[in-house]
Design an enzyme around this catalytic site. Structure first.
Site, PDB file in Angstrom:
ATOM      1  N   ASP A  67       0.817  -1.364   0.034  1.00 22.50           N
ATOM      2  CA  ASP A  67      -0.110  -0.004  -0.005  1.00 22.50           C
ATOM      3  C   ASP A  67       0.696   1.316  -0.008  1.00 22.50           C
ATOM      4  O   ASP A  67       1.951   1.415   0.127  1.00 22.50           O
ATOM      5  CB  ASP A  67      -1.076  -0.002   1.344  1.00 22.50           C
ATOM      6  N   ASN A 136      -7.578  -2.720  14.159  1.00 21.90           N
ATOM      7  CA  ASN A 136      -9.042  -3.236  13.704  1.00 21.90           C
ATOM      8  C   ASN A 136      -9.367  -4.633  12.803  1.00 21.90           C
ATOM      9  O   ASN A 136     -10.252  -4.656  12.015  1.00 21.90           O
ATOM     10  CB  ASN A 136      -9.761  -2.037  13.210  1.00 21.90           C
ATOM     11  N   HIS A 138      -7.228  -4.864  10.105  1.00 21.68           N
ATOM     12  CA  HIS A 138      -7.210  -4.568   8.571  1.00 21.68           C
ATOM     13  C   HIS A 138      -5.591  -5.192   8.265  1.00 21.68           C
ATOM     14  O   HIS A 138      -4.912  -5.393   8.976  1.00 21.68           O
ATOM     15  CB  HIS A 138      -7.081  -2.921   8.254  1.00 21.68           C
ATOM     16  N   GLU A 143      -9.737  -1.967   5.067  1.00 20.23           N
ATOM     17  CA  GLU A 143     -10.272  -1.672   6.455  1.00 20.23           C
ATOM     18  C   GLU A 143     -11.675  -2.491   6.557  1.00 20.23           C
ATOM     19  O   GLU A 143     -12.191  -2.945   5.450  1.00 20.23           O
ATOM     20  CB  GLU A 143     -10.694  -0.211   6.314  1.00 20.23           C
TER      21      GLU A 143
HETATM   22  C1  GLP Z   1      -0.841   0.539   8.418  1.00 16.88           C
HETATM   23  C2  GLP Z   1      -0.249  -0.370   7.283  1.00 16.88           C
HETATM   24  C3  GLP Z   1      -0.522  -2.061   7.612  1.00 16.88           C
HETATM   25  C4  GLP Z   1       0.169  -2.302   9.010  1.00 16.88           C
HETATM   26  C5  GLP Z   1      -0.604  -1.631  10.021  1.00 16.88           C
HETATM   27  C6  GLP Z   1      -0.033  -1.850  11.359  1.00 16.88           C
HETATM   28  O1  GLP Z   1      -1.925   0.777   8.807  1.00 16.88           O
HETATM   29  N1  GLP Z   1      -0.964  -0.039   6.012  1.00 16.88           N
HETATM   30  O2  GLP Z   1       0.232  -2.918   6.510  1.00 16.88           O
HETATM   31  O3  GLP Z   1      -0.097  -3.648   9.291  1.00 16.88           O
HETATM   32  O4  GLP Z   1      -0.506  -0.357   9.777  1.00 16.88           O
HETATM   33  O5  GLP Z   1       1.250  -1.380  11.648  1.00 16.88           O
HETATM   34  P1  GLP Z   1       1.897  -1.520  12.839  1.00 16.88           P
HETATM   35  O6  GLP Z   1       2.868  -2.590  12.379  1.00 16.88           O
HETATM   36  O7  GLP Z   1       2.704  -0.210  13.039  1.00 16.88           O
HETATM   37  O8  GLP Z   1       1.283  -1.865  14.171  1.00 16.88           O
END
Ligand code: GLP
Length: 241
Positions: A67, A136, A138, A143
């Site tokens: 992404d 959440n 995702h 989402e």
């Molecule tokens: C972002 C990314 C995800 C990632 C998520 C969790 O929203 N788009 O790919 O898995 O955050 O991030 P973190 O690993 O910092 O908790």
């Protein structure tokens, strides 16, 4: 789903790095789906070490990131392209031309998403997809929604994701409100999925992913239907399982 429970973040990172290293050793031309967020950083550091010790070779590897924020140039230090360069690509012997991130600088959402889908289709999708998980549930920026996404899409980030990701920005107002993300279909086409999680704030999402109903309300729950998903999580993240 195979679940690997680790004592802590460091052990989780080593396991994830070893799974990726094994993929590259078995297939030097491996196509990797990569993720951003803070969770994979330890695994990326370990992969850098392995590469610098000549244990793994990235020269023929190609990568496809999940992404990118819509509206950020690749040079913006909050963009996921910048993150990937700094956390991994600048430190390994990968050909940058073989590293791909959705084009957040393209304001034409339809064109940006179509171009990324074509790229993935031409590549034949990835061999191993690395994922983190949002609080959440995702994956990528898919989402919670009324239905599972298919191709690459432009999403409105939820208030909880904007809040969670604001820790990496100067203020919440600076967090982009939209992102381009690989859809659920391309994630499910990966031959292997490795999803990593660390810490108590992921425990509810991880429990829903592993043992909850398969529902787009928890996008990660669809991985229960994937034939080869490996969850690598520390004991805090698995506390509710
Ligand atoms: C972002 C990314 C995800 C990632 C998520 C969790 O929203 N788009 O790919 O898995 O955050 O991030 P973190 O690993 O910092 O908790």
């Amino acid at each position: 789903m195979r679940v690997i429970k680790t004592a802590n973040y460091e052990e989780m990172s080593t396991h994830v790095a070893n799974l990726i290293a094994a993929e590259i050793l078995l297939n030097p031309r491996a196509k990797l789906g990569l993720a951003t967020g803070s969770t994979p950083i330890g695994a990326y550091q370990t992969l850098i070490e392995y590469n610098q010790k000549h244990l793994i070779n990235f020269s023929q590897v190609s990568t496809y990131n999940l992404d990118e924020y819509r509206g950020l140039e690749p040079t913006n230090d909050q963009s996921y392209r910048y993150f990937m360069n700094h956390q991994l690509f600048d430190h390994i012997n990968i050909d940058k031309a073989n590293t791909h991130v959705p084009d957040g600088s393209n304001p034409d959402a339809q064109a940006a998403c179509k171009a990324y889908d074509e790229l993935l289709e031409q590549a034949g999708y990835v061999d191993l997809q690395l994922l983190g998980i949002g609080r959440n549930g995702h994956i990528g920026f898919n989402e919670p929604a009324e239905s599972f996404s298919k191709g690459t899409l432009c999403v409105d980030l939820t208030p909880s994701t904007i809040e969670a990701n604001s820790r990496l920005f100067a203020s919440k107002d600076e967090v982009p409100k939209q992102a381009y993300t690989m859809g659920t279909q391309a994630i499910m086409y990966a031959k292997t999925v490795v999803i990593c999680a660390s810490g108590a704030d992921k425990a509810d999402a991880v429990a829903s992913m592993i043992a909850g109903p398969i529902t787009p309300e928890c996008p990660a729950s669809i991985l229960q239907l994937h034939p080869n998903t490996i969850v690598v999580a520390d004991k805090e993240a698995l506390a509710n399982c």
